[in-house]
Design an enzyme around this catalytic site. Structure first.
Site, PDB file in Angstrom:
ATOM      1  CD  GLU A   1      -2.944  -1.310   2.194  1.00  0.00           C
ATOM      2  OE1 GLU A   1      -2.828  -0.598   3.211  1.00  0.00           O
ATOM      3  OE2 GLU A   1      -3.897  -2.093   2.018  1.00  0.00           O
TER       4      GLU A   1
ATOM      5  CB  CYS B   1      -3.524  -6.353  -5.865  1.00  0.00           C
ATOM      6  SG  CYS B   1      -5.014  -5.371  -5.620  1.00  0.00           S
TER       7      CYS B   1
ATOM      8  CB  CYS C   1      -6.055  -8.651  -9.563  1.00  0.00           C
ATOM      9  SG  CYS C   1      -4.904  -7.555  -8.717  1.00  0.00           S
TER      10      CYS C   1
ATOM     11  CD  GLU D   1      -4.704 -10.781  -6.227  1.00  0.00           C
ATOM     12  OE1 GLU D   1      -4.152  -9.794  -5.691  1.00  0.00           O
ATOM     13  OE2 GLU D   1      -5.832 -11.180  -5.906  1.00  0.00           O
TER      14      GLU D   1
HETATM   15  N1  THU Z   1      -5.946  -6.692  -2.218  1.00  0.00           N
HETATM   16  C1  THU Z   1      -5.070  -7.566  -2.812  1.00  0.00           C
HETATM   17  O1  THU Z   1      -3.857  -7.439  -2.687  1.00  0.00           O
HETATM   18  N2  THU Z   1      -5.588  -8.588  -3.527  1.00  0.00           N
HETATM   19  C2  THU Z   1      -6.911  -8.888  -3.625  1.00  0.00           C
HETATM   20  O2  THU Z   1      -7.256  -9.887  -4.254  1.00  0.00           O
HETATM   21  C3  THU Z   1      -7.905  -8.007  -2.984  1.00  0.00           C
HETATM   22  C4  THU Z   1      -7.380  -6.766  -2.375  1.00  0.00           C
HETATM   23  C5  THU Z   1      -5.380  -5.644  -1.371  1.00  0.00           C
HETATM   24  C6  THU Z   1      -5.414  -4.246  -1.924  1.00  0.00           C
HETATM   25  C7  THU Z   1      -5.334  -3.426  -0.641  1.00  0.00           C
HETATM   26  O3  THU Z   1      -3.966  -3.295  -0.254  1.00  0.00           O
HETATM   27  C8  THU Z   1      -6.042  -4.275   0.391  1.00  0.00           C
HETATM   28  O4  THU Z   1      -6.082  -5.578  -0.158  1.00  0.00           O
HETATM   29  C9  THU Z   1      -7.436  -3.805   0.735  1.00  0.00           C
HETATM   30  O5  THU Z   1      -8.180  -3.597  -0.415  1.00  0.00           O
END
Ligand code: THU
Length: 130
Positions: free
Chosen positions: A41, A50, A86, A52
């Site tokens: 983040e 994310c 993603c 992924e």
């Molecule tokens: N997030 C992911 O990394 N992958 C997912 O499949 C869903 C959401 C992360 C993005 C953000 O840092 C946090 O989860 C909350 O949305």
């Protein structure tokens, strides 16, 4: 190393100080190699990435181009679902029959294919004939 272990290990490294939502993703490449990533983040929220996306970047950086399987893990009550962006990123390197296993806390688990997750995906086909 299994996909589950790789994703769990990546999840531990997640940088999620704003949402507190830690995610780990692991990709099995067609070569048999495993690539992982975690969410990263940023104080400027839209700049966060994310898990992924991190796993895909690791795969591409290693010279691998095709996804055989995906596993995503978080501590959500229901199995974590890849976001729309993603899904599109995964489809770039994986066919519709690629299995995506989603895991939440207490072993909550859901398995779907990429085709299930993103029906009617925008693809190279759409670019043809323009
Ligand atoms: N997030 C992911 O990394 N992958 C997912 O499949 C869903 C959401 C992360 C993005 C953000 O840092 C946090 O989860 C909350 O949305």
């Amino acid at each position: 190393m299994t996909l589950l272990k790789a994703a769990q290990s990546a999840q531990k490294n997640a940088y999620a100080p704003y949402s507190g939502f830690r995610v780990g993703a692991a990709i099995l490449g067609r070569s048999g190699a495993i690539f992982s990533g975690c969410n990263v983040e940023n104080v400027a929220y839209p700049e966060g990435t994310c898990a992924e996306a991190g796993a895909i970047a690791a795969m591409i950086n290693a010279g691998e181009r095709r996804i055989a399987e995906v596993l995503v893990i978080s501590d959500s009550a229901s199995p974590v679902s890849p976001c729309g962006g993603c899904r599109q990123k995964l489809v770039e390197f994986g066919s519709t029959d690629v299995v995506v296993t989603m895991i939440g806390r207490n072993g909550a688990r859901l398995t779907m294919t990429l085709g299930d997750l993103l029906p009617g995906a925008f693809s190279e086909e759409h670019l043809k004939g323009v």
